[in-house]
Motif scaffolding. Structure first.
Motif, PDB file in Angstrom:
ATOM      1  N   HIS A  47      48.897  72.561  59.069  1.00  0.00           N
ATOM      2  CA  HIS A  47      50.160  73.214  58.701  1.00  0.00           C
ATOM      3  C   HIS A  47      49.907  74.653  58.267  1.00  0.00           C
TER       4      HIS A  47
ATOM      5  N   HIS B 255      46.337  67.710  56.997  1.00  0.00           N
ATOM      6  CA  HIS B 255      46.580  66.334  56.560  1.00  0.00           C
ATOM      7  C   HIS B 255      45.688  65.420  57.388  1.00  0.00           C
TER       8      HIS B 255
ATOM      9  N   LEU C  18      59.651  70.303  52.716  1.00  0.00           N
ATOM     10  CA  LEU C  18      58.267  70.080  52.341  1.00  0.00           C
ATOM     11  C   LEU C  18      58.006  68.580  52.468  1.00  0.00           C
TER      12      LEU C  18
HETATM   13  C1  SG4 Z   1      50.042  69.667  50.857  1.00  0.00           C
HETATM   14  O1  SG4 Z   1      50.052  68.893  49.684  1.00  0.00           O
HETATM   15  C2  SG4 Z   1      49.433  71.042  50.550  1.00  0.00           C
HETATM   16  O2  SG4 Z   1      48.155  70.874  49.937  1.00  0.00           O
HETATM   17  C3  SG4 Z   1      50.377  71.866  49.672  1.00  0.00           C
HETATM   18  O3  SG4 Z   1      49.827  73.170  49.533  1.00  0.00           O
HETATM   19  C4  SG4 Z   1      51.751  71.959  50.339  1.00  0.00           C
HETATM   20  O4  SG4 Z   1      52.655  72.679  49.495  1.00  0.00           O
HETATM   21  C5  SG4 Z   1      52.307  70.560  50.575  1.00  0.00           C
HETATM   22  O5  SG4 Z   1      51.392  69.825  51.387  1.00  0.00           O
HETATM   23  C6  SG4 Z   1      53.664  70.587  51.282  1.00  0.00           C
HETATM   24  O6  SG4 Z   1      53.601  71.415  52.444  1.00  0.00           O
HETATM   25  O7  SG4 Z   1      53.708  71.953  54.775  1.00  0.00           O
HETATM   26  N1  SG4 Z   1      53.124  69.591  54.205  1.00  0.00           N
HETATM   27  S1  SG4 Z   1      54.004  70.874  53.847  1.00  0.00           S
HETATM   28  O8  SG4 Z   1      55.397  70.518  53.818  1.00  0.00           O
HETATM   29  O9  SG4 Z   1      52.881  74.394  50.966  1.00  0.00           O
HETATM   30  C7  SG4 Z   1      53.198  73.856  49.924  1.00  0.00           C
HETATM   31  C8  SG4 Z   1      49.630  73.657  48.265  1.00  0.00           C
HETATM   32  O10 SG4 Z   1      49.987  73.040  47.296  1.00  0.00           O
HETATM   33  C9  SG4 Z   1      54.251  74.422  49.041  1.00  0.00           C
HETATM   34  C10 SG4 Z   1      48.955  74.982  48.184  1.00  0.00           C
END
Ligand code: SG4
Ligand code: ZN
Length: 241
Positions: free
Chosen positions: A119, A96, A188
């Motif tokens: 992450h 991020h 998430l």
């Molecule tokens: C980000 O949008 C990633 O690109 C996502 O990865 C991820 O989703 C999402 O963040 C949430 O993850 O560790 N920040 S987090 O809580 O890992 C997932 C993908 O979409 C499910 C591959």
């Protein structure tokens, strides 16, 4: 312009609860970590990372973040210990980044941001059959969060290109020297916001150069990972959507 405004309203975090009521849930992430308010739990052991033989299968850039995915058909790359009852398999990692470069982390420490946050997303393959099933269960996922501080990162670049067979795709030099952590039950951080994540946030950041942060906003981490990919691999594995 108005429809853009509407889209902005729909997609901004403050509006997520319209579509995802769990946005008002009791274990939503990210959070502000206030170190002196965290309680020491003597039952917590060290976390152990075993990424030695991990192989990446795909690198993609969705415009916001780069996601590096791994082969998760077996336990070749796992995190265990700490708050976790069993090993959790590495599925992917992503970053991020902030718009302006210095405040991109999702978690904050006493209100302060870091430039970026890495992450590493793992899932509980002992209890659940698929990642998607795990992603909706209260103990389904374990995400290791690592803060990136802005300083000189070139040492690490050399380390990355140094020996692929020795370090695997995810070299230990991308980790801080100490694995001391904060842990809490969370979610998430983006929709669908499932409250399925055991968060483990490392206290110590790793360091990146300012130049790297700038280039990462346009093409996150491409520089960083290029030494590991031959030309054919690069064409095959990297795409922009
Ligand atoms: C980000 O949008 C990633 O690109 C996502 O990865 C991820 O989703 C999402 O963040 C949430 O993850 O560790 N920040 S987090 O809580 O890992 C997932 C993908 O979409 C499910 C591959
Ligand atoms: Zn994330």
């Amino acid at each position: 312009y108005l429809s853009l405004l509407f889209l902005g309203w729909l997609t901004s975090p403050s509006a997520w609860h319209n579509k995802y009521p769990v946005a008002h849930g009791s274990r939503q992430s990210p959070i502000d970590i206030v170190p002196h308010q965290a309680s020491r739990d003597p039952n917590l052991s060290q976390i152990v990372l075993n990424y030695d033989r991990c192989t990446s299968i795909n690198i993609s850039n969705n415009g916001h973040s780069v996601v590096v995915e791994f082969d998760d058909t077996d336990d070749r790359s796992v995190i265990q210990g700490g708050p976790l009852d069993n090993p959790y398999r590495l599925k992917q990692f992503h970053f991020h980044w902030g718009e302006k470069g210095c405040e991109g982390s999702e978690h904050t420490v006493s209100g302060n941001s870091y430039a970026s946050e890495l992450h590493l997303v793992h899932w509980n393959a002992v209890k659940y059959k698929t990642f998607d099933e795990a992603a909706t269960a209260p103990d389904g996922l374990a995400v290791l969060g690592i803060f990136l501080d802005v300083r000189c990162f070139f040492k690490c670049l050399y380390c990355l290109s140094y020996d692929k067979t020795k370090y695997g795709f995810f070299p230990k030099c991308l980790l801080p020297s100490s694995l001391h952590y904060w842990t809490y039950l969370g979610s998430l951080t983006t929709p669908p916001l499932h409250e399925s994540v055991i968060w483990i946030v490392l206290k110590d950041p790793i360091t990146v150069s300012e130049k790297q942060v700038r280039s990462c906003q346009t093409w996150p981490l491409l520089d960083l990972y290029c030494p590991l990919l031959n030309n054919a691999d690069r064409n095959k594995r990297i795409f922009v959507s």
